[in-house]
Motif scaffolding. Structure first.
Motif, mmCIF file in Angstrom:
data_model
loop_
_atom_site.group_PDB
_atom_site.id
_atom_site.type_symbol
_atom_site.label_atom_id
_atom_site.label_comp_id
_atom_site.label_asym_id
_atom_site.label_seq_id
_atom_site.Cartn_x
_atom_site.Cartn_y
_atom_site.Cartn_z
ATOM 1 N N HIS A 142 0.845 -1.196 0.000
ATOM 2 C CA HIS A 142 0.000 0.000 0.000
ATOM 3 C C HIS A 142 0.885 1.254 0.000
ATOM 4 C CE1 HIS A 142 -2.991 2.905 1.359
ATOM 5 N NE2 HIS A 142 -3.910 1.999 1.100
ATOM 6 N N TRP A 150 -6.548 -3.206 -2.797
ATOM 7 C CA TRP A 150 -8.000 -3.176 -2.963
ATOM 8 C C TRP A 150 -8.509 -1.861 -3.550
ATOM 9 C CZ3 TRP A 150 -11.644 -0.006 -0.567
ATOM 10 C CH2 TRP A 150 -11.131 0.854 0.407
ATOM 11 N N TRP A 151 -7.819 -0.775 -3.269
ATOM 12 C CA TRP A 151 -8.235 0.565 -3.676
ATOM 13 C C TRP A 151 -7.876 0.885 -5.125
ATOM 14 C CZ3 TRP A 151 -4.351 3.276 -5.805
ATOM 15 C CH2 TRP A 151 -3.069 2.741 -5.594
ATOM 16 N N TRP A 176 -9.799 -4.418 5.210
ATOM 17 C CA TRP A 176 -9.479 -3.021 5.530
ATOM 18 C C TRP A 176 -10.560 -2.467 6.453
ATOM 19 C CZ3 TRP A 176 -5.377 0.188 4.123
ATOM 20 C CH2 TRP A 176 -5.523 1.532 4.486
ATOM 21 N N VAL A 221 -12.613 0.233 8.812
ATOM 22 C CA VAL A 221 -12.995 1.648 8.849
ATOM 23 C C VAL A 221 -13.532 1.941 10.232
ATOM 24 C CG1 VAL A 221 -14.621 3.362 7.994
ATOM 25 C CG2 VAL A 221 -13.510 1.803 6.392
ATOM 26 N N VAL A 244 -14.181 -3.331 4.701
ATOM 27 C CA VAL A 244 -14.904 -2.836 3.532
ATOM 28 C C VAL A 244 -14.494 -3.491 2.211
ATOM 29 C CG1 VAL A 244 -15.314 -0.595 4.606
ATOM 30 C CG2 VAL A 244 -13.278 -0.916 3.178
ATOM 31 N N ARG A 258 -15.871 -10.884 -4.366
ATOM 32 C CA ARG A 258 -15.650 -10.285 -5.678
ATOM 33 C C ARG A 258 -14.157 -10.324 -6.034
ATOM 34 N NH1 ARG A 258 -18.426 -4.512 -6.534
ATOM 35 N NH2 ARG A 258 -18.556 -4.474 -8.786
ATOM 36 N N LEU A 313 -16.698 5.301 0.243
ATOM 37 C CA LEU A 313 -17.791 4.327 0.193
ATOM 38 C C LEU A 313 -18.980 4.832 1.006
ATOM 39 C CD1 LEU A 313 -15.751 1.070 0.912
ATOM 40 C CD2 LEU A 313 -16.943 1.579 -1.231
ATOM 41 N N SER A 348 -21.320 0.071 2.667
ATOM 42 C CA SER A 348 -21.101 -0.467 1.328
ATOM 43 C C SER A 348 -19.687 -1.017 1.159
ATOM 44 C CB SER A 348 -21.337 0.632 0.293
ATOM 45 O OG SER A 348 -20.848 0.228 -0.974
ATOM 46 N N ARG A 349 -19.581 -2.062 0.312
ATOM 47 C CA ARG A 349 -18.264 -2.567 -0.087
ATOM 48 C C ARG A 349 -18.080 -2.416 -1.592
ATOM 49 N NH1 ARG A 349 -19.738 -6.649 3.803
ATOM 50 N NH2 ARG A 349 -18.244 -6.673 5.546
ATOM 51 N N ASP A 350 -18.929 -1.594 -2.199
ATOM 52 C CA ASP A 350 -18.940 -1.489 -3.656
ATOM 53 C C ASP A 350 -18.148 -0.266 -4.130
ATOM 54 O OD1 ASP A 350 -19.438 -1.581 -6.341
ATOM 55 O OD2 ASP A 350 -21.603 -1.240 -6.182
ATOM 56 N N LEU A 351 -16.842 -0.439 -4.267
ATOM 57 C CA LEU A 351 -15.981 0.668 -4.661
ATOM 58 C C LEU A 351 -16.242 1.120 -6.101
ATOM 59 C CD1 LEU A 351 -13.729 2.476 -3.511
ATOM 60 C CD2 LEU A 351 -12.076 0.760 -4.233
ATOM 61 N N PRO A 352 -16.380 0.200 -7.058
ATOM 62 C CA PRO A 352 -16.722 0.667 -8.414
ATOM 63 C C PRO A 352 -18.051 1.434 -8.419
ATOM 64 C CG PRO A 352 -15.969 -1.619 -8.485
ATOM 65 C CD PRO A 352 -16.129 -1.259 -7.029
ATOM 66 N N ARG A 411 -17.486 4.936 -7.216
ATOM 67 C CA ARG A 411 -16.817 5.733 -8.251
ATOM 68 C C ARG A 411 -17.803 6.185 -9.321
ATOM 69 N NH1 ARG A 411 -11.254 2.063 -7.638
ATOM 70 N NH2 ARG A 411 -10.324 3.514 -6.160
ATOM 71 N N PRO A 418 -4.387 6.765 -1.320
ATOM 72 C CA PRO A 418 -5.196 5.545 -1.190
ATOM 73 C C PRO A 418 -5.579 5.209 0.249
ATOM 74 C CG PRO A 418 -3.510 5.215 -2.836
ATOM 75 C CD PRO A 418 -3.236 6.570 -2.229
ATOM 76 N N PHE A 419 -4.851 5.739 1.205
ATOM 77 C CA PHE A 419 -5.242 5.494 2.595
ATOM 78 C C PHE A 419 -6.677 5.955 2.866
ATOM 79 C CE2 PHE A 419 -5.701 6.305 7.083
ATOM 80 C CZ PHE A 419 -5.172 5.156 7.630
ATOM 81 N N ALA A 439 -9.251 5.945 0.707
ATOM 82 C CA ALA A 439 -10.208 5.457 -0.298
ATOM 83 C C ALA A 439 -11.575 5.124 0.277
ATOM 84 C CB ALA A 439 -9.631 4.236 -1.013
ATOM 85 N N ALA A 440 -11.604 4.541 1.456
ATOM 86 C CA ALA A 440 -12.893 4.109 2.015
ATOM 87 C C ALA A 440 -13.692 5.271 2.578
ATOM 88 C CB ALA A 440 -12.658 3.070 3.116
ATOM 89 N N GLU A 441 -13.009 6.216 3.189
ATOM 90 C CA GLU A 441 -13.737 7.204 3.988
ATOM 91 C C GLU A 441 -13.856 8.609 3.407
ATOM 92 O OE1 GLU A 441 -12.957 6.493 8.493
ATOM 93 O OE2 GLU A 441 -11.218 5.746 7.383
#
Lengths: 279, 279
Positions: A144, A181-182, A207, A209, A225, A230, B106, B110-114, B117, B145-146, B148-150
């Motif tokens: 990462h 993952w990101w 990962w 949160v 998350v 997938r 996200l 949710s775990r749906d990153l695409p 986006r 990228p750290f 990405a989730a939040e």
């Protein structure tokens, strides 16, 4: 459920003790694939570790770890190369699928990231002939970007695969969900790695949160998350049907009894880590 | 040394107080470029903030911030769009160079990153016509990228520029060294952004080793591992000669007197942030 493709990285269950004790814990849960660290092997002695592996019919999905090539001077870089050659020999003795390579970050006091990356490439080129000779594959592990300065200046799958392409035969990548993952180019690069048979290992965790500490707060699969079903489907579509290796650096999980941790891993491996073919 | 191209993001000197108090502190140090946050503008009142900007001949290098498009339901996404339209109007009233857009991560649970986006792209497409109409450029800021989730699921310059290309006229990027310094494709993507006149802002601070807290432990320029002179040279080679905006989220620096912090910023701007043309 078959546990044939579930591997335990020793960092996940460090609390169990020695090489032999960690193996015993895995066997109690029906797990026969492992990924030890050099310190565990050194403590047991290489011959004894290899004996334990052979007598129990264990599969070593990776030996952790080589790398850390950048150094401020030539002597430091040479010492790293020699240490990597020893790690390759250990991986050969353990019959490991690969030597996991965490390449290292900036030399102390340096701000030259391109320079560090060149040192990595030079170091890999130095050790690769020996790895080929003894039949050990070198698995570059992109870390990462959080770790770019201190642990690894290889930070994306694309960058790592580009390096593999320049180095050639005997190299590939360890794909750890925590690190990649990101990545917006994940799907494309995983497919590329698969096409070229460069996927040497698939590491899993989750990962969290929030992430309290980027070093030692990785999550148990299902607690974070990352869509692991997938992710696994993507890896399998790329043609890699090998083991998923659980590597969880976590102060929380290392404070819990090893049999409790392994029990939860087996349960989560079944419930959240199988390829989601609908994805 | 000219301070014409030195801008202060209000997050760096939050301790100074209100919009007017932060401006006064900047002026005491000869700094006439600023980047306020919406909370400061709201507290002062938009008209009063705009009056302070105009009367003092200040340049607003960015208004912070729009974005945060992903939400679990349509009502949440619509609320985000409406809030972004207000932010655009504020940026217009302040005559800001751009509205900085931190796109969001996200949706909760949710775990749906695409999917997230896609929500970002849809949200941007919704607000862009209004931004064009009032002449406010939207600066997508890829975050490390750290986050990405939040905070932001745009995590590389390439990904952000690809999105700009799809969205078209009126969009560009804010390039913050903290978020992109590790990127193996940095040079190539900065050059691309420059060629297409998509660099709308250049933010600076430094990456500390170790980083105790990824949210609030950014470093003062010169205290970390980023080669800022080389970075600036790359930005200037790409054709961007505009301001460097200092954005340091740091509990340590916010605990120090504002005049001490600004004095150090001016000194470091001179000593470590000027383009290193030898690089």
């Amino acid at each position: 459920m078959s546990l044939e493709n579930l591997s335990i990285n020793f960092a996940t269950v460090r609390q169990a003790g020695s090489f032999g004790e960690i193996v015993d814990a895995c066997l109690r849960h029906g797990i026969t694939s492992i990924s030890p660290w050099r310190e565990h092997v050194a403590q047991a002695g290489l011959a004894e570790a290899a004996r334990i592996v052979a007598e129990n019919g264990l599969r070593v999905t990776g030996h952790c770890r080589g790398g850390f090539f950048p150094a401020i001077d030539a002597a430091g870089r040479q010492a790293a190369i020699e240490d990597n050659l020893r790690a390759i020999d250990e991986a050969a003795a353990l019959n490991a699928n690969c030597l996991v390579v965490v390449v290292g970050g900036l030399p102390k006091g340096s701000r030259d990231l391109p320079g560090a990356r060149q040192m990595v490439e030079d170091g890999m080129a130095e050790i690769l002939p020996h790895a080929r000779q003894v039949g050990v594959k070198l698995a570059l592990e992109p870390l990462h970007p959080f770790y770019a300065a201190e642990r690894a200046c290889l930070n994306t799958l694309k960058q790592s695969l580009d390096l593999c392409d320049r180095l050639g035969e005997g190299t590939g990548v360890a794909i750890d969900v925590y690190h990649v993952w990101w990545d917006p180019e994940l799907e494309e690069q995983v497919a590329r790695a698969g096409r070229n048979r460069q996927i040497l290992a698939h590491h899993i965790c989750d990962w969290l949160v929030p992430t309290a500490d980027p070093l030692n707060d990785r999550g148990m699969m299902g607690d974070g998350v990352v869509d692991l079903g997938r992710f696994r489907a993507m890896i399998e579509r790329a043609g890699f049907l090998g083991p998923q290796e659980v590597e969880i650096f976590s102060h929380r999980w290392q404070a819990r009894p090893v049999d409790e941790v392994l029990g939860i891993i087996v349960e989560r491996y079944d419930s959240v880590c199988q390829a989601d073919t609908a994805a």
